[in-house]
Motif scaffolding. Structure first.
Motif, PDB file in Angstrom:
ATOM      1  N   LEU A 106      75.605  69.975  79.218  1.00 36.94           N
ATOM      2  CA  LEU A 106      75.643  69.756  77.774  1.00 36.94           C
ATOM      3  C   LEU A 106      76.667  68.694  77.406  1.00 36.94           C
ATOM      4  CD1 LEU A 106      75.436  73.470  76.553  1.00 36.94           C
ATOM      5  CD2 LEU A 106      73.587  71.788  76.616  1.00 36.94           C
ATOM      6  N   ARG A 107      77.797  68.666  78.142  1.00 35.83           N
ATOM      7  CA  ARG A 107      78.827  67.653  77.869  1.00 35.83           C
ATOM      8  C   ARG A 107      78.326  66.266  78.242  1.00 35.83           C
ATOM      9  NH1 ARG A 107      82.209  64.484  80.092  1.00 35.83           N
ATOM     10  NH2 ARG A 107      81.519  65.072  82.183  1.00 35.83           N
ATOM     11  N   GLU A 108      77.708  66.148  79.420  1.00 31.15           N
ATOM     12  CA  GLU A 108      77.223  64.844  79.878  1.00 31.15           C
ATOM     13  C   GLU A 108      76.150  64.277  78.948  1.00 31.15           C
ATOM     14  OE1 GLU A 108      75.832  65.439  83.815  1.00 31.15           O
ATOM     15  OE2 GLU A 108      77.831  65.319  84.743  1.00 31.15           O
ATOM     16  N   ARG A 109      75.306  65.145  78.436  1.00 26.14           N
ATOM     17  CA  ARG A 109      74.236  64.690  77.531  1.00 26.14           C
ATOM     18  C   ARG A 109      74.714  64.533  76.090  1.00 26.14           C
ATOM     19  NH1 ARG A 109      69.024  65.228  79.767  1.00 26.14           N
ATOM     20  NH2 ARG A 109      69.266  65.058  82.032  1.00 26.14           N
ATOM     21  N   ASP A 110      75.948  64.875  75.839  1.00 26.06           N
ATOM     22  CA  ASP A 110      76.521  64.771  74.501  1.00 26.06           C
ATOM     23  C   ASP A 110      75.713  65.582  73.484  1.00 26.06           C
ATOM     24  OD1 ASP A 110      78.480  63.917  72.718  1.00 26.06           O
ATOM     25  OD2 ASP A 110      77.305  62.175  72.071  1.00 26.06           O
ATOM     26  N   VAL A 111      75.275  66.761  73.913  1.00 29.05           N
ATOM     27  CA  VAL A 111      74.498  67.624  73.026  1.00 29.05           C
ATOM     28  C   VAL A 111      75.399  68.222  71.947  1.00 29.05           C
ATOM     29  CG1 VAL A 111      73.079  69.713  72.900  1.00 29.05           C
ATOM     30  CG2 VAL A 111      72.836  68.152  74.843  1.00 29.05           C
ATOM     31  N   VAL A 112      76.599  68.639  72.345  1.00 30.21           N
ATOM     32  CA  VAL A 112      77.548  69.234  71.413  1.00 30.21           C
ATOM     33  C   VAL A 112      78.945  68.687  71.699  1.00 30.21           C
ATOM     34  CG1 VAL A 112      76.234  71.360  71.053  1.00 30.21           C
ATOM     35  CG2 VAL A 112      77.834  71.219  72.956  1.00 30.21           C
ATOM     36  N   ASP A 113      79.887  69.010  70.827  1.00 28.51           N
ATOM     37  CA  ASP A 113      81.249  68.531  70.994  1.00 28.51           C
ATOM     38  C   ASP A 113      82.083  69.544  71.789  1.00 28.51           C
ATOM     39  OD1 ASP A 113      81.593  70.581  69.186  1.00 28.51           O
ATOM     40  OD2 ASP A 113      82.151  69.289  67.505  1.00 28.51           O
ATOM     41  N   MET A 114      83.342  69.208  72.036  1.00 25.71           N
ATOM     42  CA  MET A 114      84.204  70.060  72.856  1.00 25.71           C
ATOM     43  C   MET A 114      84.462  71.408  72.182  1.00 25.71           C
ATOM     44  SD  MET A 114      84.646  68.677  75.707  1.00 25.71           S
ATOM     45  CE  MET A 114      85.809  69.914  76.272  1.00 25.71           C
ATOM     46  N   ARG A 115      84.598  71.392  70.883  1.00 30.25           N
ATOM     47  CA  ARG A 115      84.832  72.658  70.185  1.00 30.25           C
ATOM     48  C   ARG A 115      83.674  73.625  70.442  1.00 30.25           C
ATOM     49  NH1 ARG A 115      85.503  73.510  63.596  1.00 30.25           N
ATOM     50  NH2 ARG A 115      85.654  75.783  63.651  1.00 30.25           N
ATOM     51  N   THR A 116      82.445  73.116  70.380  1.00 29.34           N
ATOM     52  CA  THR A 116      81.265  73.956  70.599  1.00 29.34           C
ATOM     53  C   THR A 116      81.177  74.393  72.057  1.00 29.34           C
ATOM     54  OG1 THR A 116      80.133  72.728  68.835  1.00 29.34           O
ATOM     55  CG2 THR A 116      78.774  74.113  70.266  1.00 29.34           C
ATOM     56  N   LEU A 117      81.530  73.480  72.975  1.00 31.30           N
ATOM     57  CA  LEU A 117      81.535  73.841  74.397  1.00 31.30           C
ATOM     58  C   LEU A 117      82.509  74.977  74.668  1.00 31.30           C
ATOM     59  CD1 LEU A 117      81.372  70.323  76.107  1.00 31.30           C
ATOM     60  CD2 LEU A 117      79.573  72.061  76.091  1.00 31.30           C
ATOM     61  N   ASP A 118      83.668  74.913  74.060  1.00 32.17           N
ATOM     62  CA  ASP A 118      84.650  75.982  74.222  1.00 32.17           C
ATOM     63  C   ASP A 118      84.090  77.309  73.714  1.00 32.17           C
ATOM     64  OD1 ASP A 118      86.473  74.274  75.355  1.00 32.17           O
ATOM     65  OD2 ASP A 118      87.589  73.917  73.495  1.00 32.17           O
ATOM     66  N   TRP A 119      83.403  77.245  72.572  1.00 31.92           N
ATOM     67  CA  TRP A 119      82.822  78.458  71.991  1.00 31.92           C
ATOM     68  C   TRP A 119      81.738  79.021  72.913  1.00 31.92           C
ATOM     69  CZ3 TRP A 119      78.252  80.556  70.360  1.00 31.92           C
ATOM     70  CH2 TRP A 119      78.314  81.628  69.475  1.00 31.92           C
ATOM     71  N   LEU A 120      80.898  78.145  73.458  1.00 30.15           N
ATOM     72  CA  LEU A 120      79.805  78.575  74.328  1.00 30.15           C
ATOM     73  C   LEU A 120      80.311  79.163  75.646  1.00 30.15           C
ATOM     74  CD1 LEU A 120      77.306  75.595  73.883  1.00 30.15           C
ATOM     75  CD2 LEU A 120      77.037  77.920  72.995  1.00 30.15           C
ATOM     76  N   SER A 121      81.455  78.693  76.107  1.00 30.32           N
ATOM     77  CA  SER A 121      81.961  79.138  77.415  1.00 30.32           C
ATOM     78  C   SER A 121      82.216  80.637  77.466  1.00 30.32           C
ATOM     79  CB  SER A 121      83.239  78.378  77.773  1.00 30.32           C
ATOM     80  OG  SER A 121      84.300  78.737  76.889  1.00 30.32           O
ATOM     81  N   SER A 122      82.455  81.248  76.318  1.00 28.07           N
ATOM     82  CA  SER A 122      82.713  82.694  76.290  1.00 28.07           C
ATOM     83  C   SER A 122      81.609  83.444  75.535  1.00 28.07           C
ATOM     84  CB  SER A 122      84.064  82.984  75.631  1.00 28.07           C
ATOM     85  OG  SER A 122      84.099  82.481  74.306  1.00 28.07           O
ATOM     86  N   TYR A 123      80.429  82.809  75.397  1.00 27.50           N
ATOM     87  CA  TYR A 123      79.365  83.432  74.620  1.00 27.50           C
ATOM     88  C   TYR A 123      78.894  84.741  75.243  1.00 27.50           C
ATOM     89  CZ  TYR A 123      74.918  84.393  72.359  1.00 27.50           C
ATOM     90  OH  TYR A 123      73.898  85.008  71.683  1.00 27.50           O
ATOM     91  N   ARG A 124      78.868  85.771  74.440  1.00 25.37           N
ATOM     92  CA  ARG A 124      78.256  87.043  74.776  1.00 25.37           C
ATOM     93  C   ARG A 124      77.671  87.589  73.485  1.00 25.37           C
ATOM     94  NH1 ARG A 124      79.697  85.108  78.801  1.00 25.37           N
ATOM     95  NH2 ARG A 124      80.708  86.048  80.638  1.00 25.37           N
TER      96      ARG A 124
END
Length: 442
Positions: A81-99
């Motif tokens: 997702l980071r490489e494709r620039d789908v979302v920003d870092m804030r969203t990546l951080d949020w997704l990393s702990s998604y449950r």
């Protein structure tokens, strides 16, 4: 219940990317403007049944529960997702702990449904619920379509067993899901070993025409199969001449031959001839299995034939003309702020072209007549009328992010049989018609 107690493998790979790009861009925007944590209610429903169908069948619920449990963004997915620039870092951080930590209610698997039925209700924050849209719809739309076709075929077959043989006619993973859905809809077994391994469905199979063609004679092929699989095996008798093959089959296996399979020709005529020939040869207990591009209409046309079982492939795994149920996943209520105690506000899309929806968190109940036959699907957003309190259809499937309603597949299969039996008799008609009961909104 611990899934391991069921004796079935339930683990599946991460389902995090079984979603559409725009789910993540909506998440990104909602995180940025402060609406991501608003309490929300999404519902799965269909505005209409496939043309001519009289009822739908809920299937795939167990797979949905697996998918929600395994919706995790691991390091490889986050890097993609980071490489494709789908979302920003804030969203990546949020997704990393998604449950998923919310609640899911729904019609139990195997239940029937109608236009407007709130088949599944997903409650939680907007952010955690919106991500599940595509994976939930892809499972329910596919599996419910297959189960509906299977149910119609089961109605047409009556007490005769139905054998699922469609793996070679669809995607290899879809084939496993199709076998599962067909079992819910009334099929008794599958030829797909992956479905047998994954879901504990009984598996069947003996030989194809290639095995007969491999040998110098049909007799040699039959002898090899009987020697390997026993007298109770099923011999394929239409490679060359059916009458000669049946005679040879009984000579090789004896009158205790398990079954013969017919895969071509005028099945109605050939079945009668084969039954007569088997009886004359003393093989009165030998069963007749027919295959060859069957659907519910072909099965119904063979009701008077001396057929003992049907093998169905292409038409089943493609939904017998309706490969999807057109289910949608819509936001129907949301809070006015991210305060957990903020009241829910009904919301709904308003548009032309038949795509309107009804806002509000819904309940559903099935009203029955004095004899217990269903007469209406009642859907509402307010208090449940006392007369319908004991007939509500939604059950809790997930509570606080934890699955609370996983069950053996046979439970869904038995439920469907009971639900279909409680519908008006016209539900089993194969002719085109309107939904067998109306949907009423209160």
């Amino acid at each position: 219940m611990n899934p391991a107690d069921l004796g079935l493998p339930v683990d599946v790979p991460s389902t995090a990317l079984f979603t559409d790009h725009y789910e993540l861009t909506m998440l990104k925007a909602a995180l940025a403007n402060g609406t991501a944590d608003r309490r929300s209610v999404f519902e799965v429903f269909t505005r209409r049944l496939p043309e001519g169908r009289r009822y739908g069948v809920v299937a795939g619920t167990g797979r949905v529960l697996d998918a929600v449990e395994n919706f995790r963004f691991d390091s490889a997915v986050l890097e993609f997702l980071r490489e494709r620039d789908v979302v920003d870092m804030r969203t990546l951080d949020w997704l990393s702990s998604y449950r998923f930590s919310g609640d899911i209610w729904g019609y139990p698997e195997g239940e029937v449904y109608f236009p407007g039925s709130p088949i599944l209700r997903v409650e939680g924050t907007f952010a955690e619920c919106v991500l599940l849209e595509t994976v939930i719809l892809s499972i329910l739309n596919h599996d419910s379509a297959i189960a509906a076709a299977a149910s119609r075929m089961a109605s047409a077959a009556g007490d005769r067993p139905l054998l699922e043989m469609g793996a070679r006619r669809t995607h290899e993973l879809a084939a496993v899901a199709a076998s599962r859905a067909a079992y819910v809809g009334g099929f008794t077994s599958t030829s797909d070993l992956a479905a047998g391994f994954r879901y504990g469905i009984p598996t069947i199979g003996t030989s194809a025409h290639a095995f007969t063609l491999l040998h110098d004679s049909e007799r040699d092929a039959f002898r090899a199969q009987v020697d390997s699989l026993g007298q109770g095996t099923t011999l394929l008798v239409d490679t060359y001449d059916v009458a000669e093959a049946v005679r040879t089959a009984v000579e090789v296996a004896g009158t205790g031959l398990g079954a013969v399979r017919i895969d071509s020709g005028d099945l109605l005529l050939v079945a009668h001839r084969v039954r007569h020939q088997l009886d004359e040869l003393g093989a009165t207990g030998t069963r007749i299995v027919v295959t060859s591009d069957l659907d519910e209409y072909a099965i119904a046309s063979l009701a008077a034939a001396p057929v003992d079982a049907y093998g169905v492939g292409t038409q089943l795994v493609t939904g017998s003309g309706h490969p999807t149920c057109s289910m949608v996943y819509k936001l129907v209520a949301r809070a006015g702020s991210d305060d957990p105690k903020a009241p829910l506000v009904p919301v709904a899309k308003k548009s032309t072209g038949g795509k309107t929806s009804i806002g509000g968190r819904k309940w559903a109940a099935r009203r029955r007549d004095a004899e217990g036959v269903a007469e209406a699907e009642v859907v509402g957003t307010g208090p449940v009328p006392q007369a319908l309190a004991g007939s509500q259809l939604l059950v809790q499937l997930v509570k606080g992010g934890e699955v609370v309603a996983r069950e053996p597949l046979d439970a869904a299969r038995d439920r469907h049989r009971a639900a279909r039996a409680a519908l008006p008799l016209s539900a089993t008609q194969l002719s085109r018609g309107e939904p067998v009961i109306p949907t009423e909104y209160v």
